[in-house]
Each structure stands twice: as structure tokens, then as C-alpha cells.
Design an enzyme around this catalytic site. Structure first.
Site, mmCIF file in Angstrom:
data_model
loop_
_atom_site.group_PDB
_atom_site.id
_atom_site.type_symbol
_atom_site.label_atom_id
_atom_site.label_comp_id
_atom_site.label_asym_id
_atom_site.label_seq_id
_atom_site.Cartn_x
_atom_site.Cartn_y
_atom_site.Cartn_z
ATOM 1 N N HIS A 175 0.851 -1.200 0.000
ATOM 2 C CA HIS A 175 0.000 0.000 0.000
ATOM 3 C C HIS A 175 0.876 1.236 0.000
ATOM 4 O O HIS A 175 2.098 1.149 0.118
ATOM 5 C CB HIS A 175 -1.018 -0.023 1.138
ATOM 6 C CG HIS A 175 -0.460 0.103 2.531
ATOM 7 N ND1 HIS A 175 0.341 -0.862 3.102
ATOM 8 C CD2 HIS A 175 -0.614 1.078 3.470
ATOM 9 C CE1 HIS A 175 0.647 -0.475 4.340
ATOM 10 N NE2 HIS A 175 0.095 0.704 4.574
ATOM 11 N N HIS A 199 1.374 3.950 1.948
ATOM 12 C CA HIS A 199 1.888 4.735 3.076
ATOM 13 C C HIS A 199 3.409 4.856 3.035
ATOM 14 O O HIS A 199 4.109 3.931 2.620
ATOM 15 C CB HIS A 199 1.437 4.133 4.407
ATOM 16 C CG HIS A 199 -0.002 4.411 4.724
ATOM 17 N ND1 HIS A 199 -0.766 3.615 5.548
ATOM 18 C CD2 HIS A 199 -0.818 5.428 4.301
ATOM 19 C CE1 HIS A 199 -1.984 4.130 5.639
ATOM 20 N NE2 HIS A 199 -2.046 5.222 4.887
ATOM 21 N N ASP A 250 5.713 4.668 5.170
ATOM 22 C CA ASP A 250 6.545 3.670 5.848
ATOM 23 C C ASP A 250 6.510 2.316 5.132
ATOM 24 O O ASP A 250 6.989 1.311 5.661
ATOM 25 C CB ASP A 250 6.148 3.527 7.330
ATOM 26 C CG ASP A 250 4.726 3.040 7.511
ATOM 27 O OD1 ASP A 250 3.822 3.527 6.812
ATOM 28 O OD2 ASP A 250 4.511 2.147 8.357
ATOM 29 N N HIS A 251 5.979 2.318 3.902
ATOM 30 C CA HIS A 251 5.972 1.105 3.065
ATOM 31 C C HIS A 251 6.568 1.349 1.679
ATOM 32 O O HIS A 251 6.989 0.406 1.016
ATOM 33 C CB HIS A 251 4.542 0.543 2.951
ATOM 34 C CG HIS A 251 3.980 0.175 4.289
ATOM 35 N ND1 HIS A 251 3.871 -1.126 4.719
ATOM 36 C CD2 HIS A 251 3.565 0.953 5.321
ATOM 37 C CE1 HIS A 251 3.408 -1.128 5.960
ATOM 38 N NE2 HIS A 251 3.207 0.125 6.344
ATOM 39 N N HIS A 301 -7.650 -0.664 5.494
ATOM 40 C CA HIS A 301 -6.622 0.242 6.042
ATOM 41 C C HIS A 301 -6.423 1.388 5.050
ATOM 42 O O HIS A 301 -6.439 2.564 5.423
ATOM 43 C CB HIS A 301 -5.335 -0.550 6.255
ATOM 44 C CG HIS A 301 -4.158 0.258 6.714
ATOM 45 N ND1 HIS A 301 -4.103 0.869 7.939
ATOM 46 C CD2 HIS A 301 -2.974 0.547 6.104
ATOM 47 C CE1 HIS A 301 -2.940 1.505 8.063
ATOM 48 N NE2 HIS A 301 -2.236 1.324 6.959
ATOM 49 N N ASP A 357 -0.246 -3.755 6.326
ATOM 50 C CA ASP A 357 -0.934 -3.261 7.519
ATOM 51 C C ASP A 357 -2.399 -3.696 7.547
ATOM 52 O O ASP A 357 -3.231 -3.048 8.185
ATOM 53 C CB ASP A 357 -0.879 -1.724 7.575
ATOM 54 C CG ASP A 357 0.510 -1.188 7.844
ATOM 55 O OD1 ASP A 357 1.441 -1.984 8.092
ATOM 56 O OD2 ASP A 357 0.669 0.053 7.793
ATOM 57 N N HIS A 377 4.520 -4.571 10.920
ATOM 58 C CA HIS A 377 4.849 -3.863 12.169
ATOM 59 C C HIS A 377 4.941 -4.822 13.344
ATOM 60 O O HIS A 377 4.221 -5.817 13.405
ATOM 61 C CB HIS A 377 3.787 -2.804 12.502
ATOM 62 C CG HIS A 377 3.772 -1.635 11.563
ATOM 63 N ND1 HIS A 377 4.587 -0.539 11.737
ATOM 64 C CD2 HIS A 377 3.044 -1.406 10.444
ATOM 65 C CE1 HIS A 377 4.352 0.332 10.754
ATOM 66 N NE2 HIS A 377 3.426 -0.175 9.949
HETATM 67 FE FE FE Z 1 2.611 0.868 8.172
HETATM 68 ZN ZN ZN Z 2 -0.085 1.693 6.528
#
Ligand code: FE
Ligand code: ZN
Length: 254
Positions: A55, A57, A59-60, A113, A132, A170
Site C-alpha cells: 500500500h 503509506h 513507511d511502506h 486500512h 498493515d 509492524h
Molecule cells: Fe505501516
Molecule cells: Zn499503513
């Protein structure tokens, strides 16, 4: 079969390097950052050929452009969210097979999400990369979806075999366990698992991957169609979607 190397980055993210043993192809699943991932690949002697994004985001996908610039790798990501995946080359969606080297991944659309979230399931390697969407003892926050969508997504993943290893993005498991006990405290398997998680975290050991069979038995978000869990949140006899919405809301405020 794929070999999997797990890299902890930032405060609680996991990035995965995966290597197809036949072709030598090396993928990065959800590179939050570039340098630690490229360093790890270098130490292993693995040459990155692909990025697989679940996805959009930061942090990905934060490492996408740097890794692509350094390696010329191919970036594979969600068709439904292609506009938000930096450098995307190959778009995939629900039911697609993606052949990574010689290893075949089945792709699932798992919105909730985010609206374009996907998961990659390597059946032969019993490995699920779910970003996530599904966490050990939890699920992602519902940023862009509704309870009906999110529950449908979780059901797709719950249908996979018990021996599937869940490589989520995570290390949230210990906090998730505390919440899980608040809605499912009479679940003996959950209590026992929670104790194991506390012991692992006390030694700073990862709790990821987990086994999907264990998630089915102990993850409250996969148990919203269980009568006792529904009763515990005051929704005995209600639709699983309503129970999911209640449990998700409680977690947001826990
Ligand atoms: Fe994340
Ligand atoms: Zn995420």
C-alpha cells in the site's frame, strides 16, 4: 520456494527481503527506507531485482525511488492505487498471479486500512505478506475503508491455510495482546499466547511472523463472528460487520 530475511527499521516496521532460490530474483517487500535494506542485501550477497508494495503509506514505499535508482529493480504494486505508488512498473489486483522469479504469488485486494491495499500470498512457501491489513493479534487502522470492506478483506486472508506464516509490517503484537485480552479475556489460547509474547518481547525477540492458524484462534479481529466475543462487546447475535466495527472502534480508543 523463497528465502525470507526480516529487517527491523524505523521504530517498529519490518521490511522483508525475499529470494527465489531457483532464479536468484530478490524482492523487497514494503521498503520503508532504502539504506538499511540495501546494506542488508549487500551483506547477504543478494541483488535486488523487485520491490513489492502492499500500500501507499510512506513507511511502506519510502525507499522505492532510491532502491530503484540504485538497482534498476521492477516495482510491483496495487492497481487500485497505482497513482500513489512511487515508481510503480507493474500493477496487480485481486486474483492475479505474479510470478516473482520462479515463485508464484497470489494477489488479494484487501481494502480497509487504505482503499488500494493488497496482500501477496506465496502458497508454496507458506508465506503471506499482508502489510498493515492483518497484524499479529490485530489489524490496521481503518483509514480509508468501512467495516464491511475490512471484514471482507480479513475473511479472504482467514481462508488461507493454518500453516501460513503471517509476515506483517509492524511489531505491534504486545500492545495488540493487551487490547485483545480486553475483549476476549476468557480465550485460553489468547492468554497463553499473550504470555509467550511478553516473554519474547522481554528478550527483544520479534513476534513476527506468526502462524495464521494461531491468528484464527486468538486475533480478535478474525473472531468477530465468534458468539462469545460478540457477547463480550455487548453485541450478542449481531452481524460480524457490526462486531468488527465495535472492536475496531474500541481499539482506536484503547
Ligand atoms: Fe505501516
Ligand atoms: Zn499503513
Amino acid at each position: 520456494m523463497i528465502e525470507i530475511h526480516q529487517i527491523p527499521v524505523l521504530s517498529d516496521n519490518y521490511v522483508y527481503l525475499i529470494r527465489d532460490q531457483r532464479s536468484g530474483s530478490v524482492g523487497v517487500v514494503d521498503p520503508a527506507v532504502a539504506e538499511p535494506v540495501m546494506e542488508a542485501a549487500g551483506r547477504l550477497g543478494w541483488k535486488i531485482t523487485h520491490i513489492l508494495n502492499t500500500h501507499h503509506h510512506g513507511d511502506h514505499v519510502g525507499g522505492n525511488r532510491k532502491i530503484k535508482a540504485a538497482t534498476g529493480c521492477v516495482i510491483v504494486g496495487p492497481r487500485a492505487d497505482a497513482g500513489r505508488i512511487p515508481g510503480i512498473d507493474v500493477q496487480v489486483g485481486d486474483g492475479d498471479f505474479y510470478d516473482f522469479g520462479g515463485a508464484r504469488a497470489t494477489v488479494y485486494d484487501v481494502p480497509g486500512h487504505t482503499r488500494g491495499h493488497i496482500a501477496f500470498w506465496f502458497a508454496e512457501s507458506t508465506a503471506l505478506f499482508c502489510g498493515d491489513t492483518l497484524f499479529a493479534l490485530g489489524c490496521g487502522r481503518m483509514f480509508e475503508g468501512n467495516p464491511d470492506q475490512f471484514w471482507t478483506s480479513l475473511c479472504k486472508l482467514r481462508d488461507l491455510p493454518d500453516e501460513t506464516r503471517v509476515f506483517c509490517a509492524h511489531e505491534y503484537t504486545q500492545a495488540n495482546a493487551r487490547f485483545a485480552l480486553s475483549v476476549d479475556g476468557d480465550n485460553a489460547a489468547l492468554v497463553e499466547r499473550s504470555n509467550r509474547i511478553d516473554a519474547a518481547r522481554a528478550e527483544n525477540k520479534p513476534t513476527v511472523p506468526s502462524l495464521l492458524g494461531e491468528e484464527k484462534a486468538t486475533n480478535p479481529f478474525l473472531r468477530v463472528d465468534d458468539a462469545s466475543l460478540a457477547a463480550n462487546v455487548g453485541l450478542a447475535g449481531h452481524d460480524p460487520v457490526a462486531v468488527f466495527a465495535e472492536v475496531r472502534a474500541r481499539k482506536d480508543n484503547f
